[in-house]
Design an enzyme around this catalytic site. Structure first.
Site: not given
Length: 490
Positions: A175, A178, A229-232, A250, A284, A385
């Site tokens: 995936k 998008e 991203g870290i939250e995802t 990562e 990143c 970030e």
């Protein structure tokens, strides 16, 4: 406009729902493509195809040399279509075509590297303490892999996942982001041309909260590889616990770039800019935390401001452009909010800190290269970030203070040290808690070296032999050459 389709079980197809998404050029907000917009139903179909291909197909049984030959063919096709891919990447992301051309060379190099590794691990014979037995360790493909890639380096990040997964005999569903799917669609066309069997590679286009969520929670997925991203990443970890999937994550970084007074001044200045302003800071590994020895702070910042003021913004297709736009209106707003937060926290903007005033750039998502001074580690602008063209400057007086500042982050992806004292450099890197540390350089990588982070920058590694091992399971086999009754129970 022709609808770009998804690739499932060897077939190009529209979304089951019939939904589509428009892809926007970040330079001028023009629609550059219309693509199928998949959801959970399309994802389940792709997972079923990949599961069948792994469990019942011949890909895992294909000799490693043959798999390697196909991966090598993909590299050759990327090299053949390098210019088309570079232009698509620049349309999609806004970066300069020259950057994209370099990316394509790197991408072909990744496929070529893993093609060469495909048949190099035939297992290991280990000593057995039991007479008349043979003990060996082999590596086998992990299974069906869900791969989720980010928008900043769409095809480069895809290559880091596709090449090792194919070389080791896995099947997969990818995936892409998008908002930047175009080069990934193209490389799936090239994989089909290279002869990858139906069902082995599958492409589902769509949003993270539908396609990504289904990949993360579906019990037929054996591994999730995610860059973003870290939250995802935390949400993916939670969803993956349903069947204890293998994870490779990562999750970005807030990377320190430490400059000592004895460093080569002009080179350190140049590399401090390169560390952040390539692709408008949407990297990143960007060296957004500049940590400078106090005795050279003023001179260093003055020189940096002079250079930054001359950065040419514009279209990625203009040969004079040095920095393109941010990826979207939403991301531009996010960067602006971080800058405003930094001002409120007491940091000082010495250059940039706003959108450009040039009318030629008003339709794009541009933001001026920005430098903050008077920064301290507790500031949000230093810790978070922001993923934009922003440098924060901190100062230190001792080597110990420099190391402490560099490590003061929840992240641990990468960092750099600038000094002509080799002993000092080695002392620093030995204490810096990061997956990659450069000495007198920044943002250098190649396929042979592993990439990944400490702390909350992620789990596992990509690239190198370790990146290949992420896509395998280790199996121990003990063969008794002379089986006899034990007669424990009589």
């Amino acid at each position: 406009m022709k609808i770009q389709k998804m690739y499932i079980d060897g077939q190009w197809m529209k979304a089951i729902s019939g939904q589509t998404r428009q892809i926007i050029n970040p330079f001028n907000q023009e629609v550059i493509a219309t693509v199928a917009e998949g959801d959970e139903s399309d994802t389940k179909a792709a997972i079923a195809a990949a599961r069948k291909a792994f469990d019942q197909g011949n890909w895992t049984k294909t000799p490693a040399t043959e798999r390697g030959a196909i991966v090598r063919k993909i590299a050759e096709l990327i090299e053949r279509d390098k210019e088309e891919l570079a232009e698509l990447e620049s349309l999609d992301t806004g970066k300069t075509v020259e950057e994209s051309r370099v990316d394509m060379d790197d991408i072909a190099g990744v496929f070529r590297y893993y093609a060469e590794l495909a048949d190099k691990d035939g297992g290991e014979i280990i000593d057995s303490p039991i007479p008349n037995t043979v003990s060996k360790v082999v590596r086998e493909p992990v299974g069906v892999c869900g791969q989720i890639t980010p928008w900043n380096y769409p095809l480069l990040q895809a290559s880091w996942k596709l090449a090792p997964a194919l070389a080791t005999g896995n099947t997969l569903i990818m995936k892409p982001s998008e908002i930047t799917p175009l080069t990934t669609i193209k490389v799936f066309e090239l994989m089909e041309e290279a002869g990858v069997p139906a069902g082995v590679v599958n492409l589902v286009l769509g949003a993270g909260n539908t396609v990504g969520a289904e990949l993360s929670r579906n019990v037929d997925i054996d591994l999730i590889s995610f860059t973003g991203g870290i939250e995802t990443g935390k949400k993916i970890m939670q969803a993956a616990s349903i069947n204890v999937k293998k994870l490779a994550l990562e999750l970005g970084g807030k990377n320190p770039n430490v400059v000592f007074a004895d460093a080569d001044f002009e080179t350190a200045i140049d590399q401090a800019m390169n560390a952040v302003f390539f692709h408008a800071g949407q990297i990143c590994s960007a060296g957004t935390r500049l940590i400078v020895e106090e005795t050279i702070h003023d001179k260093f910042v003055d020189a940096l401001v002079e250079r930054v003021t001359n950065i040419k913004l514009g279209s990625g297709f203009d040969e004079e452009t040095q920095m393109g736009p941010l990826i979207s209106a939403e991301h531009l707003e996010k960067v602006e909010k971080y800058v405003e937060t930094g001002k409120k926290e007491g940091a000082k903007v010495v250059v940039g800190g706003k959108r450009p005033e040039d009318p030629a750039l008003e339709k794009g998502f541009f933001y001026l290269p920005t430098i903050f001074t008077k920064c301290t580690t507790e500031m949000k602008i230093v810790q978070d970030e922001a993923f934009g063209p922003i440098i924060t400057v901190e100062t230190f007086t001792t080597e110990e203070e420099a190391i402490k500042l560099a490590n003061d982050s929840i992240y641990g992806l990468a960092g750099g040290v600038w000094t002509n004292d080799l002993a000092k450099a080695e002392r620093c890197v030995a204490q810096m808690r990061m997956g990659t540390v450069w000495i007198n350089d920044f943002n250098v990588y190649f396929p042979h070296a592993p990439w990944g982070g400490f702390k909350q920058s992620g789990i596992g590694r990509e690239l190198g032999k370790l990146g290949l091992e992420e896509y395998t399971e280790t199996k121990h086999i003990l063969h008794n050459l002379k089986p006899e009754p034990i007669n424990w129970f009589k």
